[in-house]
Enzyme design. Structure first.
Site, PDB file in Angstrom:
ATOM      1  N   HIS A 147       0.804  -1.219   0.000  1.00 54.24           N
ATOM      2  CA  HIS A 147       0.000   0.000   0.000  1.00 54.24           C
ATOM      3  C   HIS A 147       0.840   1.274   0.000  1.00 54.24           C
ATOM      4  O   HIS A 147       0.332   2.333  -0.352  1.00 54.24           O
ATOM      5  CB  HIS A 147      -0.979  -0.032   1.166  1.00 54.24           C
ATOM      6  CG  HIS A 147      -2.050  -1.044   0.941  1.00 54.24           C
ATOM      7  ND1 HIS A 147      -1.940  -2.344   1.389  1.00 54.24           N
ATOM      8  CD2 HIS A 147      -3.211  -0.970   0.258  1.00 54.24           C
ATOM      9  CE1 HIS A 147      -3.007  -3.010   0.992  1.00 54.24           C
ATOM     10  NE2 HIS A 147      -3.788  -2.208   0.319  1.00 54.24           N
ATOM     11  N   ARG A 205     -10.704   3.344  -0.528  1.00 53.74           N
ATOM     12  CA  ARG A 205     -10.059   2.625   0.586  1.00 53.74           C
ATOM     13  C   ARG A 205     -10.264   3.438   1.865  1.00 53.74           C
ATOM     14  O   ARG A 205      -9.437   4.260   2.240  1.00 53.74           O
ATOM     15  CB  ARG A 205      -8.569   2.439   0.300  1.00 53.74           C
ATOM     16  CG  ARG A 205      -8.270   1.472  -0.853  1.00 53.74           C
ATOM     17  CD  ARG A 205      -6.762   1.292  -1.025  1.00 53.74           C
ATOM     18  NE  ARG A 205      -6.414   0.134  -1.825  1.00 53.74           N
ATOM     19  CZ  ARG A 205      -6.008   0.180  -3.096  1.00 53.74           C
ATOM     20  NH1 ARG A 205      -5.916   1.325  -3.713  1.00 53.74           N
ATOM     21  NH2 ARG A 205      -5.694  -0.937  -3.739  1.00 53.74           N
ATOM     22  N   ARG A 258     -15.406   1.050   0.343  1.00 53.55           N
ATOM     23  CA  ARG A 258     -15.067  -0.199   1.023  1.00 53.55           C
ATOM     24  C   ARG A 258     -14.987   0.048   2.522  1.00 53.55           C
ATOM     25  O   ARG A 258     -14.448   1.065   2.963  1.00 53.55           O
ATOM     26  CB  ARG A 258     -13.722  -0.704   0.501  1.00 53.55           C
ATOM     27  CG  ARG A 258     -13.343  -2.051   1.092  1.00 53.55           C
ATOM     28  CD  ARG A 258     -12.119  -2.615   0.432  1.00 53.55           C
ATOM     29  NE  ARG A 258     -10.917  -1.921   0.818  1.00 53.55           N
ATOM     30  CZ  ARG A 258      -9.702  -2.196   0.319  1.00 53.55           C
ATOM     31  NH1 ARG A 258      -9.576  -3.145  -0.597  1.00 53.55           N
ATOM     32  NH2 ARG A 258      -8.639  -1.547   0.705  1.00 53.55           N
ATOM     33  N   GLU A 260     -10.574 -11.623  -2.744  1.00 53.23           N
ATOM     34  CA  GLU A 260      -9.122 -11.409  -2.654  1.00 53.23           C
ATOM     35  C   GLU A 260      -8.440 -12.483  -1.826  1.00 53.23           C
ATOM     36  O   GLU A 260      -7.247 -12.418  -1.558  1.00 53.23           O
ATOM     37  CB  GLU A 260      -8.802 -10.008  -2.129  1.00 53.23           C
ATOM     38  CG  GLU A 260      -9.570  -9.586  -0.909  1.00 53.23           C
ATOM     39  CD  GLU A 260      -9.309  -8.127  -0.522  1.00 53.23           C
ATOM     40  OE1 GLU A 260      -8.421  -7.488  -1.104  1.00 53.23           O
ATOM     41  OE2 GLU A 260      -9.992  -7.656   0.394  1.00 53.23           O
ATOM     42  N   ASN A 263      -4.553  -7.907  -6.007  1.00 49.05           N
ATOM     43  CA  ASN A 263      -3.290  -7.761  -5.251  1.00 49.05           C
ATOM     44  C   ASN A 263      -3.224  -8.825  -4.160  1.00 49.05           C
ATOM     45  O   ASN A 263      -2.270  -9.597  -4.071  1.00 49.05           O
ATOM     46  CB  ASN A 263      -3.199  -6.381  -4.594  1.00 49.05           C
ATOM     47  CG  ASN A 263      -3.413  -5.254  -5.571  1.00 49.05           C
ATOM     48  OD1 ASN A 263      -3.137  -5.411  -6.755  1.00 49.05           O
ATOM     49  ND2 ASN A 263      -3.917  -4.137  -5.098  1.00 49.05           N
ATOM     50  N   ASP A 264      -4.247  -8.829  -3.313  1.00 45.01           N
ATOM     51  CA  ASP A 264      -4.230  -9.822  -2.236  1.00 45.01           C
ATOM     52  C   ASP A 264      -4.491 -11.224  -2.762  1.00 45.01           C
ATOM     53  O   ASP A 264      -3.956 -12.194  -2.240  1.00 45.01           O
ATOM     54  CB  ASP A 264      -5.279  -9.451  -1.165  1.00 45.01           C
ATOM     55  CG  ASP A 264      -4.750  -8.340  -0.270  1.00 45.01           C
ATOM     56  OD1 ASP A 264      -3.575  -8.420   0.129  1.00 45.01           O
ATOM     57  OD2 ASP A 264      -5.494  -7.396   0.008  1.00 45.01           O
ATOM     58  N   ARG A 291       3.181  -9.198  -0.376  1.00 44.59           N
ATOM     59  CA  ARG A 291       3.253  -8.072  -1.318  1.00 44.59           C
ATOM     60  C   ARG A 291       4.258  -7.023  -0.892  1.00 44.59           C
ATOM     61  O   ARG A 291       4.687  -6.218  -1.715  1.00 44.59           O
ATOM     62  CB  ARG A 291       1.918  -7.319  -1.521  1.00 44.59           C
ATOM     63  CG  ARG A 291       0.825  -7.793  -0.858  1.00 44.59           C
ATOM     64  CD  ARG A 291      -0.535  -7.171  -0.993  1.00 44.59           C
ATOM     65  NE  ARG A 291      -0.761  -5.868  -1.533  1.00 44.59           N
ATOM     66  CZ  ARG A 291      -1.942  -5.269  -1.490  1.00 44.59           C
ATOM     67  NH1 ARG A 291      -2.977  -5.875  -0.963  1.00 44.59           N
ATOM     68  NH2 ARG A 291      -2.117  -4.083  -1.977  1.00 44.59           N
ATOM     69  N   CYS A 322     -10.363  -4.518  -9.150  1.00 44.51           N
ATOM     70  CA  CYS A 322      -9.817  -3.241  -8.667  1.00 44.51           C
ATOM     71  C   CYS A 322      -8.394  -3.392  -8.131  1.00 44.51           C
ATOM     72  O   CYS A 322      -7.870  -2.484  -7.492  1.00 44.51           O
ATOM     73  CB  CYS A 322     -10.721  -2.619  -7.613  1.00 44.51           C
ATOM     74  SG  CYS A 322     -11.054  -3.689  -6.216  1.00 44.51           S
TER      75      CYS A 322
HETATM   76  C1  PEP Z   1      -6.527  -5.881  -3.673  1.00 45.13           C
HETATM   77  O1  PEP Z   1      -6.155  -6.598  -2.746  1.00 45.13           O
HETATM   78  O2  PEP Z   1      -6.350  -6.159  -4.864  1.00 45.13           O
HETATM   79  C2  PEP Z   1      -7.225  -4.606  -3.397  1.00 45.13           C
HETATM   80  C3  PEP Z   1      -7.736  -3.886  -4.348  1.00 45.13           C
HETATM   81  O3  PEP Z   1      -7.233  -4.188  -2.086  1.00 45.13           O
HETATM   82  P1  PEP Z   1      -5.951  -3.539  -1.373  1.00 45.13           P
HETATM   83  O4  PEP Z   1      -4.917  -3.300  -2.431  1.00 45.13           O
HETATM   84  O5  PEP Z   1      -6.396  -2.297  -0.707  1.00 45.13           O
HETATM   85  O6  PEP Z   1      -5.542  -4.592  -0.405  1.00 45.13           O
HETATM   86 MG    MG Z   2      -6.875  -6.166  -0.774  1.00 46.14          MG
END
Ligand code: PEP
Ligand code: MG
Length: 583
Positions: free
Chosen positions: A197, A304, A340, A442, A465-466, A476, A513
């Site tokens: 992040h 977020r 979210r 995710e 991402n997750d 990550r 997303c």
């Molecule tokens: C993700 O995990 O892809 C996501 C969009 O949420 P974040 O990046 O805030 O964990």
């Molecule tokens: Mg996420």
């Protein structure tokens, strides 16, 4: 003139920056010191133990990076860090501070400060150069413990001079969120991955950044001139005239591309064969809304909300949350905003939310996202009330993070209904229909249960991402495994395909997303897999739109079918590149 030095790392936020280095020292501001009650002694002792353990983990992490340094420089650093580890393992500093808490009834910060002061006094009296150097080490270790005790003290990172390049051992997402893009032109850190992040926040603020740079801390001093190439993952310290010229040229080229892309703002995101794609923005802070407007996003696909809870010691009130949400909803002029609920945990810390909860409780596999919200239902209900009130000003959808079971969605829906009922009882106006409640996919379990989750959700949003992190077991934010973070791994793609298929079967909307959505090289694949809503960092919207306008959706679907038959990501990459160069 000082010699030019070059460092490479992970290009985390694209663009060219040039400025004066501001090396973030381990300086401390605002250390609270107070007397405690007898019953609180144990709590303070526990806080100290936790801060020391965290310091040990941090130093070990630095040590593992030191090993990668060339020319034996790492060995010296490694030995120094080893000495820090010894100091953190029951040395006089730690033992003395522990003793003071119980004997003098003072908080942990005060105990550490006093112990450092006493050791300093004794050492200074010895008047010996070797001892003086050890004293610096003790202060360094003490400061690290103090920083950890404050967890995320409010540091004056927001007040940097214009044209600063922030160089730090590590920046948390909340540190990055504090930076003012009008004064900070770039950042470089020793630690951190390109998918965490901190990197996402840097991209959102359009601050060129390179993370995970080995050897960085020893090579830059405050006041040095620094160039950052956030796309190539390059940092140049004290650049020579040739390098400066090359960077200027590259910046001019990038500016030209941006001007060309800006013309796409009012053009629709439609493929050559007429498939319309909705391009939305991921947003963390209201400051990003200017960029969202500038690129012509068709709504916010992911707000977020946890960033409202960072860099503060107390929770934002319902009214404060409502005011921020209203500003964003109104800023979208009728386009929907997907808000979210809180996703604190893993790399996103919030002292206000987590309070004294042990760090180990909120790790990536611990109490994160919806799990934390369901442990603190009053907090979730307050968020829902703020969202419902904001929905008077434009359409919203509500999204739940880190869901792994159907039950979590059902429980959250009950809390949403209760929030609405309370507002109605208080005669506070909200729209008669509740907003759509969606689930983030995710976690691999959620993807594999996407058909069941579709039965209790009004829409699905894929958090790639997750989903990549948990599917591949690759952290990550860990720079050591950054190369293994592969969104094109067939396992990840199959989960995305299964999720998309489940949502379509249940006739509910599905979007993506994660950062994949903003990568134009992957656009054809995502369209080919059936996705029609992509939400991304707003800066990426023009490039993705340009790509959509070049693609034939039917051909993309055929290529996606071929790709889904593959078992290794190397082959997948070749098939995708081949398609991208053809169409
Ligand atoms: C993700 O995990 O892809 C996501 C969009 O949420 P974040 O990046 O805030 O964990
Ligand atoms: Mg996420």
């Amino acid at each position: 003139m000082s010699k030019e030095l070059r460092f490479t790392g992970l290009g985390a936020s694209p663009g060219i920056a040039s400025g004066i280095a501001h090396v973030r020292e381990m300086g401390i501001v605002d250390i609270p010191e107070y007397v405690i009650k007898k019953k609180d002694v144990k709590t303070e002792e526990d806080r100290l133990v936790r801060a020391v353990k965290l310091a040990q983990r941090q130093v070990r992490r630095l040590q593992s990076r030191a090993k990668e340094m060339a020319n034996g420089a790492g060995e010296e650093l490694w030995a120094l860090l080893d000495a820090y580890l010894l100091m953190l393992d029951g040395s006089r500093l730690v033992r003395g501070a522990e003793k003071r808490i119980g004997e003098q009834r003072i908080n942990a910060e005060a105990a550490v400060q006093m112990e450092i002061a006493q050791i300093s006094g004794a050492f200074q009296a010895m008047d010996d150069a070797y001892i003086a150097a050890r004293l610096d080490d003790i202060r360094e270790v003490g400061n690290r413990i103090l920083l950890n005790l404050g967890k995320h003290p409010l540091r004056p990172l927001s007040a940097l001079p214009k044209g600063s390049v922030v160089i730090a051992e590590n920046l948390s997402p909340s540190d990055m969120a504090q930076l003012d893009p009008t004064s900070v032109s770039g950042t470089g850190t020793l630690l951190g991955g390109a998918e965490g992040h901190t990197a996402i926040m840097a991209r959102a603020l359009a601050i060129p950044s390179v993370l995970g740079v080995v050897g960085l801390m020893g090579g830059v001093r405050t006041g040095d001139r620094v160039l950052i190439d956030g796309s190539a993952g390059l940092i140049v310290v004290n650049p020579n005239a040739d390098t400066l010229k090359r960077f200027d040229k590259r910046r001019a080229e990038l500016d030209k591309v941006s001007i060309r892309l800006a013309r796409l703002k009012t053009q629709p995101a439609i493929s050559r064969d007429g498939t319309e794609i909705r391009l939305q923005a991921n947003v963390e802070l209201p400051i990003e809304m200017a960029m969202v407007e500038q690129v012509g996003a068709q709504g916010v696909g992911l707000l977020r909300s946890e960033f409202m809870f960072m860099n503060r010691r107390t929770l934002p009130s319902e009214d404060e949350q409502f005011a921020i949400m209203r500003q964003i909803v109104e800023g979208m002029n009728g386009y929907p905003v997907t808000i979210r609920s809180l996703d604190v945990g893993a790399d996103k810390a919030s002292q206000a939310v987590i309070g004294e909860m042990d760090d180990s409780a909120t790790t990536a596999l611990g109490v994160r996202g919806i799990r934390l919200s369901l442990l603190k239902p009053e907090l979730l209900e307050m968020q829902f009330r703020a969202m419902l009130r904001a929905s008077n000003y434009g359409p919203i959808r509500i999204l739940l993070p880190m869901v792994s079971t159907v039950n979590e969605v059902q429980k959250a829906r009950k809390i949403l209904e209760s929030a609405a009922a309370k507002l109605k009882r208080k005669k506070i106006k909200i729209p008669s229909a509740l907003p759509a409640l969606g689930t983030m996919i995710e976690v691999p379990a959620a993807a594999l249960a996407a058909d069941a989750l579709s039965q209790v959700s009004d829409f699905l949003a894929i958090g790639s991402n997750d989903l990549t992190m948990y599917t591949l077991a690759v952290d990550r934010v860990n720079e050591h495994v950054a190369e293994l973070f592969d969104t094109l791994h067939p396992a990840v793609l199959r989960l995305i395909q299964f999720t998309t298929g489940a949502a379509m079967k249940a006739r509910i909307p599905v979007s993506i997303c994660g950062e994949m959505a903003g990568d134009p090289k992957l656009t054809a694949l995502l369209i080919g897999l059936g996705l029609r809503e992509l939400s991304m960092s707003p800066a990426n919207i023009p490039r993705v739109k340009q790509r959509i306008r070049e693609i034939d959706a039917v051909a993309a679907s055929n290529r996606a079918n071929l790709i889904m038959d593959q078992v290794d990501s190397g082959r997948i990459r070749i098939l995708l590149e081949d398609f991208n160069t053809l169409a």
